[in-house]
Design a protein around this motif. Structure first.
Motif: not given
Length: 121
Positions: A27-40, A105-111
């Motif tokens: 889960i951690h690997e997939i979320l990091r790959e797919r959501l890093s830098g993604v804006l909500y 979590m990033n600056e724009s979203l949480f998952c």
């Protein structure tokens, strides 16, 4: 019944038991790959949620947890500094069934992604 067949087993073999630590890493690997830098973006969240759930489910299915029914829950929200609590309630066999979860979590979203593995007798 075919000799050597494991279709009669009511407990998984140790190597096929649902392992939360491994699933959490996936889960951690997939979320990091797919959501890093993604804006909500509320317009794209439904498709992103479905896509993440399918990707996680496929990765866990291919990990060799034979005879497990998998349920993947994905929650995506806009990051505004708020707190979020999630609870789940399940009726299951504590000897065979388990779950894994991770948060991104990033600056724009949480998952939040939770994967429930229930052994299919």
């Amino acid at each position: 019944m075919v000799e050597g067949s494991d279709s009669y087993l009511i407990r998984p073999n140790h190597q096929h038991k649902f392992k939360p630590t491994i699933v959490k890493e996936y889960i951690h690997e997939i979320l990091r790959e797919r959501l890093s830098g993604v804006l909500y973006d509320p317009e794209s969240v439904p498709e992103l949620t479905r896509s993440l759930a399918e990707t996680v489910k496929d990765k866990v299915k291919n990990a060799g947890f034979d005879k497990y029914k998998l349920v993947v829950q994905v929650i995506i929200g806009e990051q505004r500094g708020q707190g979020v609590k999630m609870t789940s309630k399940c009726l299951w066999d504590a000897d065979t069934d388990n779950y894994a979860a991770d948060v991104f979590m990033n600056e724009s979203l949480f998952c939040l992604v939770a994967v429930f593995g229930s052994y299919y007798y």
